[in-house]
Motif scaffolding. Sequence first.
Motif, PDB file in Angstrom:
ATOM      1  N   THR A 152      74.987  66.333  82.814  1.00  0.00           N
ATOM      2  CA  THR A 152      74.475  65.130  82.983  1.00  0.00           C
ATOM      3  C   THR A 152      73.928  64.989  84.318  1.00  0.00           C
ATOM      4  N   THR A 173      63.793  74.735  86.188  1.00  0.00           N
ATOM      5  CA  THR A 173      63.775  73.627  87.376  1.00  0.00           C
ATOM      6  C   THR A 173      62.578  73.935  88.377  1.00  0.00           C
ATOM      7  N   ARG A 175      79.522  69.125  89.205  1.00  0.00           N
ATOM      8  CA  ARG A 175      78.113  69.420  89.720  1.00  0.00           C
ATOM      9  C   ARG A 175      77.973  71.069  90.287  1.00  0.00           C
ATOM     10  N   HIS A 179      70.917  66.113  87.402  1.00  0.00           N
ATOM     11  CA  HIS A 179      69.242  66.193  87.281  1.00  0.00           C
ATOM     12  C   HIS A 179      68.756  66.745  88.750  1.00  0.00           C
ATOM     13  N   GLY A 180      69.513  67.268  89.289  1.00  0.00           N
ATOM     14  CA  GLY A 180      69.219  68.314  90.514  1.00  0.00           C
ATOM     15  C   GLY A 180      69.944  67.662  91.892  1.00  0.00           C
ATOM     16  N   PHE A 230      69.910  61.952  92.477  1.00  0.00           N
ATOM     17  CA  PHE A 230      69.125  61.814  91.087  1.00  0.00           C
ATOM     18  C   PHE A 230      69.874  61.199  90.173  1.00  0.00           C
ATOM     19  N   ASP A 231      71.397  61.255  90.241  1.00  0.00           N
ATOM     20  CA  ASP A 231      72.371  60.932  89.327  1.00  0.00           C
ATOM     21  C   ASP A 231      72.965  59.818  89.582  1.00  0.00           C
ATOM     22  N   TYR A 266      65.123  69.934  91.409  1.00  0.00           N
ATOM     23  CA  TYR A 266      64.933  68.637  90.624  1.00  0.00           C
ATOM     24  C   TYR A 266      64.760  69.178  89.025  1.00  0.00           C
ATOM     25  N   GLY A 267      65.634  68.743  87.996  1.00  0.00           N
ATOM     26  CA  GLY A 267      65.535  69.238  86.814  1.00  0.00           C
ATOM     27  C   GLY A 267      66.856  69.273  86.158  1.00  0.00           C
ATOM     28  N   SER A 268      66.809  68.532  84.845  1.00  0.00           N
ATOM     29  CA  SER A 268      68.284  68.736  84.168  1.00  0.00           C
ATOM     30  C   SER A 268      68.855  70.069  84.269  1.00  0.00           C
ATOM     31  N   ASP A 269      70.142  70.123  84.349  1.00  0.00           N
ATOM     32  CA  ASP A 269      71.241  71.151  84.410  1.00  0.00           C
ATOM     33  C   ASP A 269      72.017  71.338  82.876  1.00  0.00           C
TER      34      ASP A 269
END
Length: 213
Positions: free
Chosen positions: A81, A54, A183, A83-84, A129-130, A75-78
């Motif tokens: 679903t 990330t 999340r 993304h940060g 971001f989601d 920021y980055g996919s976990d």
Amino acid sequence: MTRSLLALALVALAATTAAADDGDGLYDRFDRDLTLAMNVGGGVVLAGGDARPTLAADLRLRVIDTAGPVVAMRYGSDGRTGHGHVLVGVELRPFFPALFLLDLSTGNEWVDLFVQSFGIELGAALFPFDDDFGVGLGVGLSIELPLLMPSRTSGTFQSIALRLAARRIDGTPSFRATPDQDRSEWTLMATLSFALSARAGIADWEPVRYRLD
């Protein structure tokens, strides 16, 4: 990238082992009492049993390098679903005032700055971001390895350090305003910290004194 940052930290540590122990424990904090730290780097996000790379960045404003507001982004996919997140909160570095007031500084600038950089952050975690927007709780710990110290800088530019941090986000969908999906995550980060400073006169402030003749 993380390996390169760690290599820089080891070089800086080796360069300071022969430094004289002549520090005053303050290291210009009273002369440059406002610090703006800009951090950028990366790390690993741990969520849902997965570990993924990330990006991480943040801005921190500290008064006498002790406490102040922070805005941090991951920021980055976990792997699910998400993304940060964006953390808006406060940071506290309790060791500097405690060690200075108790006269427990070592006098070695690198060692003192390393120990005094231990920080705790607390704030609200947002998920912009989601599609599933919500608010969670963020708690983090950090410490910094000095690379360029205040004694070797002048003017507005203050220092460079390698910041190592861990942050826990509680985004469990069990409270009002939390996301519909979980999340929650851990993020382990290594970022380069560039610190700028300014003199605002905060350290010189004192209440008005009255004299009765």
